[in-house]
Design a protein around this motif. Sequence first.
Motif, PDB file in Angstrom:
ATOM      1  N   ILE A 127       0.840  -1.197   0.000  1.00  0.00           N
ATOM      2  CA  ILE A 127       0.000   0.000   0.000  1.00  0.00           C
ATOM      3  C   ILE A 127       0.874   1.246   0.000  1.00  0.00           C
ATOM      4  O   ILE A 127       0.614   2.204  -0.731  1.00  0.00           O
ATOM      5  N   ALA A 128       1.933   1.232   0.791  1.00  0.00           N
ATOM      6  CA  ALA A 128       2.844   2.379   0.846  1.00  0.00           C
ATOM      7  C   ALA A 128       3.549   2.588  -0.494  1.00  0.00           C
ATOM      8  O   ALA A 128       3.716   3.727  -0.940  1.00  0.00           O
ATOM      9  N   ALA A 129       3.950   1.510  -1.150  1.00  0.00           N
ATOM     10  CA  ALA A 129       4.601   1.625  -2.460  1.00  0.00           C
ATOM     11  C   ALA A 129       3.647   2.254  -3.476  1.00  0.00           C
ATOM     12  O   ALA A 129       4.039   3.139  -4.243  1.00  0.00           O
ATOM     13  N   ASN A 130       2.406   1.810  -3.465  1.00  0.00           N
ATOM     14  CA  ASN A 130       1.407   2.385  -4.369  1.00  0.00           C
ATOM     15  C   ASN A 130       1.109   3.835  -4.003  1.00  0.00           C
ATOM     16  O   ASN A 130       1.010   4.696  -4.889  1.00  0.00           O
ATOM     17  N   ARG A 131       0.988   4.117  -2.724  1.00  0.00           N
ATOM     18  CA  ARG A 131       0.712   5.489  -2.267  1.00  0.00           C
ATOM     19  C   ARG A 131       1.823   6.430  -2.725  1.00  0.00           C
ATOM     20  O   ARG A 131       1.558   7.501  -3.262  1.00  0.00           O
ATOM     21  N   ASP A 132       3.075   6.004  -2.543  1.00  0.00           N
ATOM     22  CA  ASP A 132       4.190   6.857  -2.939  1.00  0.00           C
ATOM     23  C   ASP A 132       4.236   7.042  -4.448  1.00  0.00           C
ATOM     24  O   ASP A 132       4.560   8.121  -4.941  1.00  0.00           O
ATOM     25  N   ALA A 133       3.927   6.001  -5.200  1.00  0.00           N
ATOM     26  CA  ALA A 133       3.915   6.105  -6.662  1.00  0.00           C
ATOM     27  C   ALA A 133       2.839   7.084  -7.134  1.00  0.00           C
ATOM     28  O   ALA A 133       3.023   7.769  -8.141  1.00  0.00           O
ATOM     29  N   LEU A 134       1.745   7.154  -6.418  1.00  0.00           N
ATOM     30  CA  LEU A 134       0.606   7.979  -6.833  1.00  0.00           C
ATOM     31  C   LEU A 134       0.553   9.344  -6.138  1.00  0.00           C
ATOM     32  O   LEU A 134      -0.402  10.099  -6.330  1.00  0.00           O
ATOM     33  N   GLN A 135       1.582   9.647  -5.364  1.00  0.00           N
ATOM     34  CA  GLN A 135       1.628  10.911  -4.623  1.00  0.00           C
ATOM     35  C   GLN A 135       1.449  12.096  -5.562  1.00  0.00           C
ATOM     36  O   GLN A 135       2.077  12.180  -6.618  1.00  0.00           O
ATOM     37  N   GLY A 136       0.542  12.994  -5.190  1.00  0.00           N
ATOM     38  CA  GLY A 136       0.314  14.201  -5.971  1.00  0.00           C
ATOM     39  C   GLY A 136      -0.612  14.022  -7.161  1.00  0.00           C
ATOM     40  O   GLY A 136      -0.868  14.972  -7.899  1.00  0.00           O
ATOM     41  N   ILE A 137      -1.116  12.820  -7.367  1.00  0.00           N
ATOM     42  CA  ILE A 137      -2.031  12.563  -8.480  1.00  0.00           C
ATOM     43  C   ILE A 137      -3.451  12.537  -7.921  1.00  0.00           C
ATOM     44  O   ILE A 137      -3.749  11.759  -7.008  1.00  0.00           O
ATOM     45  N   PRO A 138      -4.343  13.374  -8.449  1.00  0.00           N
ATOM     46  CA  PRO A 138      -5.719  13.405  -7.928  1.00  0.00           C
ATOM     47  C   PRO A 138      -6.418  12.049  -8.055  1.00  0.00           C
ATOM     48  O   PRO A 138      -6.172  11.292  -9.011  1.00  0.00           O
ATOM     49  N   ASP A 139      -7.282  11.745  -7.093  1.00  0.00           N
ATOM     50  CA  ASP A 139      -8.020  10.476  -7.085  1.00  0.00           C
ATOM     51  C   ASP A 139      -8.767  10.239  -8.395  1.00  0.00           C
ATOM     52  O   ASP A 139      -8.844   9.109  -8.871  1.00  0.00           O
ATOM     53  N   GLU A 140      -9.314  11.316  -8.973  1.00  0.00           N
ATOM     54  CA  GLU A 140     -10.059  11.166 -10.222  1.00  0.00           C
ATOM     55  C   GLU A 140      -9.136  10.686 -11.342  1.00  0.00           C
ATOM     56  O   GLU A 140      -9.536   9.880 -12.186  1.00  0.00           O
ATOM     57  N   ASP A 141      -7.910  11.182 -11.369  1.00  0.00           N
ATOM     58  CA  ASP A 141      -6.952  10.761 -12.392  1.00  0.00           C
ATOM     59  C   ASP A 141      -6.537   9.306 -12.178  1.00  0.00           C
ATOM     60  O   ASP A 141      -6.357   8.559 -13.152  1.00  0.00           O
ATOM     61  N   VAL A 142      -6.388   8.910 -10.927  1.00  0.00           N
ATOM     62  CA  VAL A 142      -6.057   7.514 -10.628  1.00  0.00           C
ATOM     63  C   VAL A 142      -7.193   6.610 -11.103  1.00  0.00           C
ATOM     64  O   VAL A 142      -6.956   5.559 -11.712  1.00  0.00           O
ATOM     65  N   ALA A 143      -8.437   7.028 -10.869  1.00  0.00           N
ATOM     66  CA  ALA A 143      -9.591   6.238 -11.302  1.00  0.00           C
ATOM     67  C   ALA A 143      -9.607   6.096 -12.828  1.00  0.00           C
ATOM     68  O   ALA A 143      -9.870   5.011 -13.359  1.00  0.00           O
ATOM     69  N   VAL A 144      -9.308   7.177 -13.542  1.00  0.00           N
ATOM     70  CA  VAL A 144      -9.250   7.122 -15.006  1.00  0.00           C
ATOM     71  C   VAL A 144      -8.127   6.178 -15.431  1.00  0.00           C
ATOM     72  O   VAL A 144      -8.313   5.331 -16.319  1.00  0.00           O
ATOM     73  N   CYS A 145      -6.989   6.293 -14.805  1.00  0.00           N
ATOM     74  CA  CYS A 145      -5.853   5.424 -15.139  1.00  0.00           C
ATOM     75  C   CYS A 145      -6.217   3.960 -14.932  1.00  0.00           C
ATOM     76  O   CYS A 145      -5.901   3.120 -15.780  1.00  0.00           O
TER      77      CYS A 145
END
Length: 168
Positions: free
Chosen positions: A120-138
């Motif tokens: 979870i921490a690895a994923n969190r750090d990879a996605l740091q600064g990316i809005p949740d909506e953009d993560v959902a689109v990705c």
Amino acid sequence: MDDSQREQGSILPTHSSFGHSLRQLNRLIQRDLGLRIAHMGVSLGQWYALRTLWTRDGLTQVELAHESGIAGPAMVVAVRSLIAAGLVRRRRDPNDARKYIVSLTKKGRQLETAALAAAIAANRDALQGIPDEDVAVCMRVLHQAQHNLLTVGIPVDSEDDVDKLLGT
């Protein structure tokens, strides 16, 4: 001609390649996760097997390889090392003596919370600064691309055919 000039003249520059970008990101996340779980005595190969068993324990070795996305020979090595570390046990299938059932030990189950927290921490750090909506689109794009490649292009009759293509 240097690499940047060669890249500019390429029909598919790596910075524009979905596959190349995905591979590079995967390598970085894997490296990060590997560093986070190393102190637990778990390698990445072992991680994939454990991750699957934490979700669905008591699989045959073939099922474990399939669900983990690990090729059979690599799974044999992973299972042997997990047995040696006391994280899993392997026993014959009572219904088919040709098969082995792989199950977590108490020690293997106890790693779950800390190891999943590392992921979870690895994923969190990879996605740091990316809005949740953009993560959902990705995530939608990744799932659709996976679906596309599993269902178009190369004709397959079954999931077994897909496994053969992927080498799993």
